[in-house]
Design an enzyme around this catalytic site. Structure first.
Site, PDB file in Angstrom:
ATOM      1  N   LYS A 168       0.680  -1.254  -0.038  1.00 45.25           N
ATOM      2  CA  LYS A 168      -0.072   0.045   0.010  1.00 45.25           C
ATOM      3  C   LYS A 168       1.033   1.277   0.013  1.00 45.25           C
ATOM      4  O   LYS A 168       0.451   2.403  -0.179  1.00 45.25           O
ATOM      5  CB  LYS A 168      -0.844  -0.020   1.206  1.00 45.25           C
ATOM      6  CG  LYS A 168      -1.804  -1.210   1.361  1.00 45.25           C
ATOM      7  CD  LYS A 168      -2.397  -1.509   2.927  1.00 45.25           C
ATOM      8  CE  LYS A 168      -3.063  -2.635   2.970  1.00 45.25           C
ATOM      9  NZ  LYS A 168      -3.288  -2.735   4.260  1.00 45.25           N
ATOM     10  N   GLY A 169       2.282   1.007   0.339  1.00 50.30           N
ATOM     11  CA  GLY A 169       2.920   2.218   0.539  1.00 50.30           C
ATOM     12  C   GLY A 169       3.252   3.213  -0.588  1.00 50.30           C
ATOM     13  O   GLY A 169       3.396   4.404  -0.612  1.00 50.30           O
ATOM     14  N   ASP A 228      14.542  -0.525   0.880  1.00 52.04           N
ATOM     15  CA  ASP A 228      15.224  -0.893   2.177  1.00 52.04           C
ATOM     16  C   ASP A 228      16.346  -1.930   2.037  1.00 52.04           C
ATOM     17  O   ASP A 228      17.268  -1.757   1.401  1.00 52.04           O
ATOM     18  CB  ASP A 228      14.148  -1.110   2.980  1.00 52.04           C
ATOM     19  CG  ASP A 228      14.593  -1.034   4.449  1.00 52.04           C
ATOM     20  OD1 ASP A 228      15.834  -0.850   4.896  1.00 52.04           O
ATOM     21  OD2 ASP A 228      13.842  -1.220   5.642  1.00 52.04           O
ATOM     22  N   PHE A 272      13.852   4.385  11.309  1.00 52.01           N
ATOM     23  CA  PHE A 272      12.417   3.792  11.125  1.00 52.01           C
ATOM     24  C   PHE A 272      11.610   5.038  10.556  1.00 52.01           C
ATOM     25  O   PHE A 272      11.448   6.060  11.360  1.00 52.01           O
ATOM     26  CB  PHE A 272      11.712   3.197  12.450  1.00 52.01           C
ATOM     27  CG  PHE A 272      10.499   2.729  12.080  1.00 52.01           C
ATOM     28  CD1 PHE A 272       9.909   1.881  11.078  1.00 52.01           C
ATOM     29  CD2 PHE A 272       9.321   3.275  12.979  1.00 52.01           C
ATOM     30  CE1 PHE A 272       8.603   1.428  10.876  1.00 52.01           C
ATOM     31  CE2 PHE A 272       8.150   2.786  12.794  1.00 52.01           C
ATOM     32  CZ  PHE A 272       7.768   1.868  11.713  1.00 52.01           C
TER      33      PHE A 272
HETATM   34  C1  PRP Z   1       7.563  -1.715   2.121  1.00 51.90           C
HETATM   35  C2  PRP Z   1       7.787  -0.707   0.926  1.00 51.90           C
HETATM   36  C3  PRP Z   1       8.458  -1.826   0.044  1.00 51.90           C
HETATM   37  C4  PRP Z   1       9.283  -2.644   1.039  1.00 51.90           C
HETATM   38  C5  PRP Z   1      10.635  -2.520   0.987  1.00 51.90           C
HETATM   39  O1  PRP Z   1       6.375  -2.467   1.843  1.00 51.90           O
HETATM   40  O2  PRP Z   1       6.441  -0.194   0.433  1.00 51.90           O
HETATM   41  O3  PRP Z   1       7.434  -2.433  -0.884  1.00 51.90           O
HETATM   42  O4  PRP Z   1       8.865  -2.618   2.221  1.00 51.90           O
HETATM   43  O5  PRP Z   1      11.552  -3.103   1.848  1.00 51.90           O
HETATM   44  P1  PRP Z   1      12.530  -3.876   1.335  1.00 51.90           P
HETATM   45  O6  PRP Z   1      13.497  -3.283   0.419  1.00 51.90           O
HETATM   46  O7  PRP Z   1      13.225  -4.161   2.834  1.00 51.90           O
HETATM   47  O8  PRP Z   1      11.946  -5.155   0.883  1.00 51.90           O
HETATM   48  P2  PRP Z   1       5.573  -3.240   3.209  1.00 51.90           P
HETATM   49  O9  PRP Z   1       6.052  -5.002   2.907  1.00 51.90           O
HETATM   50  O10 PRP Z   1       5.934  -2.650   4.550  1.00 51.90           O
HETATM   51  O11 PRP Z   1       4.129  -3.101   2.464  1.00 51.90           O
HETATM   52  P3  PRP Z   1       3.268  -1.799   2.564  1.00 51.90           P
HETATM   53  O12 PRP Z   1       3.831  -1.023   1.632  1.00 51.90           O
HETATM   54  O13 PRP Z   1       1.715  -2.093   2.668  1.00 51.90           O
HETATM   55  O14 PRP Z   1       3.513  -0.882   3.922  1.00 51.90           O
END
Ligand code: PRP
Length: 178
Positions: free
Chosen positions: A41-42, A101, A150
């Site tokens: 969703k981000g 990340d 964070f």
């Molecule tokens: C977050 C972000 C990326 C992922 C990046 O999504 O939107 O998709 O983490 O992290 P990485 O590089 O360590 O893989 P999340 O899984 O938290 O879901 P969200 O978008 O619904 O918050």
């Protein structure tokens, strides 16, 4: 807002940078139709703002890839919880992310999406947290490099909340320790 310890990127700075990214994409894709692939969703808020500054015809599609759940650290396990509705074969696709990340999510997604034979596949992320990278990811468009804190806001959640805040902030420790 009470949860905010310090603002890392202001609303004004985000909007300015998003406009620049939209303009760069518009130049790079002159004469082409673009599919913006939002990773839910981000990526949602970023996609909406970014799309306003792209001058080409744009289609949206959406995908959910879960790797974190409600944890603040990556589990390294990636799975598709919602797939695209349209084929991307022969299309110019830009993956729109809020943050990269560890890179584990994108590493998986790139392999998966390349196998569907798009005409081109690029990555646009608002935030890049390079200190935490575990796999190398070729990022084409980056809004901001950010420290290994964070972060919450502008798509980034804490326990699914605060994605709507129009700036990126570090939350107070007492809010995230339960
Ligand atoms: C977050 C972000 C990326 C992922 C990046 O999504 O939107 O998709 O983490 O992290 P990485 O590089 O360590 O893989 P999340 O899984 O938290 O879901 P969200 O978008 O619904 O918050």
């Amino acid at each position: 807002m009470e949860i905010v310890d310090r603002i890392i990127i202001s609303e004004e700075d985000i909007q300015k940078r998003v406009r620049e990214l939209g303009e760069a994409i518009s130049q790079d894709y002159a004469g082409q139709t673009i599919t913006l692939l939002c990773v839910l969703k981000g990526g949602l808020m970023f996609l909406c703002d970014l799309a306003k500054h792209i001058t080409q015809p744009v289609a949206y599609d959406f995908m959910s890839v879960s790797s974190y759940g409600d944890a603040t650290e990556s589990s390294g396990v990636v799975r598709i919880t919602k797939d695209l509705e349209e084929s991307i074969e022969g299309k110019h696709v830009i993956i729109v992310e809020d943050i990269i990340d560890t890179g584990l999510t994108l590493n998986y997604l790139l392999k998966n999406l390349h196998s569907r034979n798009p005409a081109s596949l690029r990555i646009c992320t608002l935030l890049d947290k390079p200190d935490n990278r575990r796999v190398e990811i070729p990022i084409d468009y980056v809004g901001f490099k950010v420290p290994n804190d964070f972060l919450v806001g502008y798509g980034l959640d804490f326990k699914q909340l605060y994605r709507n805040i129009p700036y990126v902030f570090v939350p107070k420790k007492e809010f995230i320790q339960d």
